[in-house]
Design a protein around this motif. Structure first.
Motif, mmCIF file in Angstrom:
data_model
loop_
_atom_site.group_PDB
_atom_site.id
_atom_site.type_symbol
_atom_site.label_atom_id
_atom_site.label_comp_id
_atom_site.label_asym_id
_atom_site.label_seq_id
_atom_site.Cartn_x
_atom_site.Cartn_y
_atom_site.Cartn_z
ATOM 1 N N ALA A 134 34.296 9.273 -52.073
ATOM 2 C CA ALA A 134 33.282 10.079 -50.988
ATOM 3 C C ALA A 134 33.193 11.164 -51.930
ATOM 4 O O ALA A 134 34.072 12.080 -52.523
ATOM 5 C CB ALA A 134 34.231 10.094 -49.824
ATOM 6 N N ALA A 135 31.899 12.340 -51.402
ATOM 7 C CA ALA A 135 31.553 13.605 -51.904
ATOM 8 C C ALA A 135 33.042 14.227 -51.718
ATOM 9 O O ALA A 135 33.127 15.515 -52.522
ATOM 10 C CB ALA A 135 30.301 14.078 -51.095
ATOM 11 N N TRP A 136 33.554 13.859 -50.387
ATOM 12 C CA TRP A 136 34.214 15.438 -49.806
ATOM 13 C C TRP A 136 35.755 15.511 -50.771
ATOM 14 O O TRP A 136 36.307 16.129 -51.848
ATOM 15 C CB TRP A 136 35.580 15.028 -48.649
ATOM 16 N N ALA A 137 36.372 14.664 -51.494
ATOM 17 C CA ALA A 137 37.144 14.048 -52.586
ATOM 18 C C ALA A 137 36.974 14.199 -53.767
ATOM 19 O O ALA A 137 36.926 14.820 -54.999
ATOM 20 C CB ALA A 137 37.549 12.692 -52.419
ATOM 21 N N ASP A 138 35.341 14.184 -54.293
ATOM 22 C CA ASP A 138 34.507 14.907 -55.596
ATOM 23 C C ASP A 138 35.116 15.995 -55.716
ATOM 24 O O ASP A 138 35.058 17.161 -56.260
ATOM 25 C CB ASP A 138 33.379 14.166 -55.654
ATOM 26 N N VAL A 139 34.482 17.177 -54.487
ATOM 27 C CA VAL A 139 34.337 17.605 -54.041
ATOM 28 C C VAL A 139 36.128 18.754 -54.610
ATOM 29 O O VAL A 139 36.263 19.620 -55.589
ATOM 30 C CB VAL A 139 33.893 18.512 -52.982
ATOM 31 N N LEU A 140 37.065 17.910 -53.553
ATOM 32 C CA LEU A 140 38.591 17.971 -53.726
ATOM 33 C C LEU A 140 39.432 17.719 -54.991
ATOM 34 O O LEU A 140 41.218 18.050 -54.806
ATOM 35 C CB LEU A 140 39.009 18.431 -51.943
ATOM 36 N N LEU A 141 39.014 16.940 -55.727
ATOM 37 C CA LEU A 141 38.885 16.363 -56.845
ATOM 38 C C LEU A 141 40.119 17.207 -57.560
ATOM 39 O O LEU A 141 41.995 16.652 -57.760
ATOM 40 C CB LEU A 141 39.067 16.138 -57.860
ATOM 41 N N PRO A 142 40.255 18.352 -57.831
ATOM 42 C CA PRO A 142 41.802 19.204 -58.639
ATOM 43 C C PRO A 142 42.492 19.740 -57.556
ATOM 44 O O PRO A 142 43.554 19.640 -58.076
ATOM 45 C CB PRO A 142 40.727 20.244 -58.774
ATOM 46 N N ASP A 143 42.297 19.731 -55.737
ATOM 47 C CA ASP A 143 43.617 19.972 -55.695
ATOM 48 C C ASP A 143 44.326 18.357 -55.345
ATOM 49 O O ASP A 143 45.268 17.934 -55.293
ATOM 50 C CB ASP A 143 43.261 20.279 -54.425
ATOM 51 N N LEU A 144 44.092 17.316 -55.213
ATOM 52 C CA LEU A 144 43.869 15.801 -54.797
ATOM 53 C C LEU A 144 44.875 15.475 -56.703
ATOM 54 O O LEU A 144 46.018 15.120 -56.458
ATOM 55 C CB LEU A 144 43.177 14.956 -54.661
ATOM 56 N N ALA A 145 44.731 15.823 -57.656
ATOM 57 C CA ALA A 145 45.209 15.966 -58.842
ATOM 58 C C ALA A 145 46.234 15.974 -58.831
ATOM 59 O O ALA A 145 47.207 15.824 -59.559
ATOM 60 C CB ALA A 145 44.121 15.923 -60.361
ATOM 61 N N ALA A 146 46.278 17.328 -58.506
ATOM 62 C CA ALA A 146 48.344 18.035 -58.756
ATOM 63 C C ALA A 146 48.696 17.984 -57.434
ATOM 64 O O ALA A 146 50.611 17.941 -58.188
ATOM 65 C CB ALA A 146 47.261 19.670 -58.168
ATOM 66 N N ALA A 147 47.831 17.537 -56.556
ATOM 67 C CA ALA A 147 48.931 17.134 -55.776
ATOM 68 C C ALA A 147 49.644 15.292 -55.562
ATOM 69 O O ALA A 147 50.731 15.238 -56.020
ATOM 70 C CB ALA A 147 48.443 16.901 -54.235
#
Length: 398
Positions: A134-147
């Motif tokens: 989903a687009a939102w997860a693509d945009v926020l992928l750096p934060d998701l990966a860090a967490a």
């Protein structure tokens, strides 16, 4: 009331907000006011969803280019998702998996059911494979990966961009290494006593199908002393589980030479390579040939890809499932077992069962339904979203 600093999208007056209040996670484009301001939002924008009376309903991720224009992320008063927000979701998901499994090989995040709409994360020990569909997860992928690294301690994170949902969201198909380095080869995964080789970089989906784990186990319980045929086998899912369960021989059929090579590697790791044989080719052709040769097996499993990935494909998909059952049933020895699976979102259990029974009946066989399986508990079902309960596995005794 403090005004939100986030943009707002609003339901049309005709759209009732009860479904959102009761936990339904999607907002469709024809349910909201799509004025020029809304249409101009960048895919992945975080916004507040309001009802027609301007009462806040939820924090949503917006993609004006998708039929699902809004995906519910949190309550309306929640802050914009950041690393800490992702970490909270990930810890909740991890606590369930650690209770269920004694080794870190499982689906860690199952999209909406784990509170991260459109996001799939499969874990392979110290490696995590993320599908941000989903687009939102693509945009926020750096934060998701860090967490993800912080919460789980994984040292490698791979982005898999091959999900069908990414195309529907207008996203790219470029894979990437987000943390660490790509594995140099397939990764061994042990489940139900079998060893599977997962190609995390070039394989199908994230490299392996964790969802069938409990169904592999049930099939293995039927396999002692059996001759087994595993059709649409991928990396040997049911075939290798059957060998671990005491099958005397397993034959895998798949259209991918690479997948069959991984099945052979898995059998070799198990010390069972002498019991595994393979056929590369079209599954329907292989089933037809086995029938013409009057081949007989004690356990036949057919686990095809989704024949009905959308509502539009539903009727054609049901005909394909019926055909699989019709071709497979004659190959089952008297009092043997036939396992038929569907991963189609658009086909419900009742319709799938009916198609299978029609095919079995057309083959002149009678069946007892002895077990109905679904995805494992690391693929939780969001009750408000029927699509999250996609996997069906029917175990028949013929």
């Amino acid at each position: 009331m403090t005004l939100s600093p986030l943009p707002i999208i609003r339901l049309l007056p005709k759209t009732k907000p009860q479904a959102i209040r009761r936990g339904y996670p999607w907002v469709y484009a024809n349910e909201v006011v799509t004025d020029r301001r809304t249409r101009a939002m960048t895919p992945g924008t975080i916004a507040v969803l309001e009802d027609a009376e301007r009462s806040p309903l939820a924090l949503v991720a917006v993609n004006p280019e998708s039929k699902i224009i809004g995906r519910v992320l949190d309550g309306p008063d929640a802050a914009h998702p950041d690393k800490a927000w992702f970490a909270t979701r990930l810890r909740k998901a991890l606590s369930l998996r650690e209770r269920l499994f004694d080794a870190p090989y499982y689906r860690l995040i199952h999209a909406e059911a784990d509170g991260l709409p459109g996001v799939i994360i499969d874990r392979f020990g110290d490696i995590a494979v993320v599908q941000p569909n989903a687009a939102w997860a693509d945009v926020l992928l750096p934060d998701l990966a860090a967490a993800l690294a912080e919460v789980t301690g994984v040292t490698t994170i791979l982005k898999n961009a091959g999900g069908r949902g990414r195309a529907l969201e207008g996203l790219d198909d470029v894979d990437a290494v987000l943390l660490g380095s790509a594995p140099s080869g397939p990764v061994p995964v042990t489940m139900n006593g079998a060893t599977y080789m997962a190609d995390l970089m070039g394989g199908q989906k994230t490299g392996i199908f964790f969802d069938q784990r409990p169904n592999h186990a049930f099939a293995a319980g039927l396999a002692q002393g059996a001759r087994v045929l595993d059709v649409f086998s991928h990396v040997g899912g049911f075939g290798l589980a059957a060998l671990a369960g005491g099958a005397v021989a397993a034959h895998c059929v798949d259209g991918s030479e690479a997948a069959l090579g991984l099945a052979r590697d898995g059998a070799r790791q198990m010390g069972a390579d002498g019991k595994l044989s393979i056929t590369k080719g079209d599954a329907f052709d292989a089933l037809t040939t086995f029938g013409e040769d009057e081949a007989s097996f004690d356990l036949v499993v057919c686990d095809p890809p989704a024949f009905a990935p959308s509502a539009k494909a539903r009727e054609a998909g049901l005909r394909a499932y019926e055909r699989v059952a019709r071709l497979a049933a004659p190959l089952v020895a008297e009092d043997g077992y036939l396992v038929l699976c569907s991963c189609s979102h658009a086909v419900d259990l009742s319709s799938f069962t009916g198609a299978c029974l029609r095919g079995i009946g057309r083959a002149g066989r009678r069946a007892q339904l002895i077990h109905t399986g679904q995805a494992g508990p690391d693929h939780p079902l969001l009750p408000q979203l029927a699509e999250s309960g996609y996997l069906k596995a029917l175990f028949f005794r013929l």
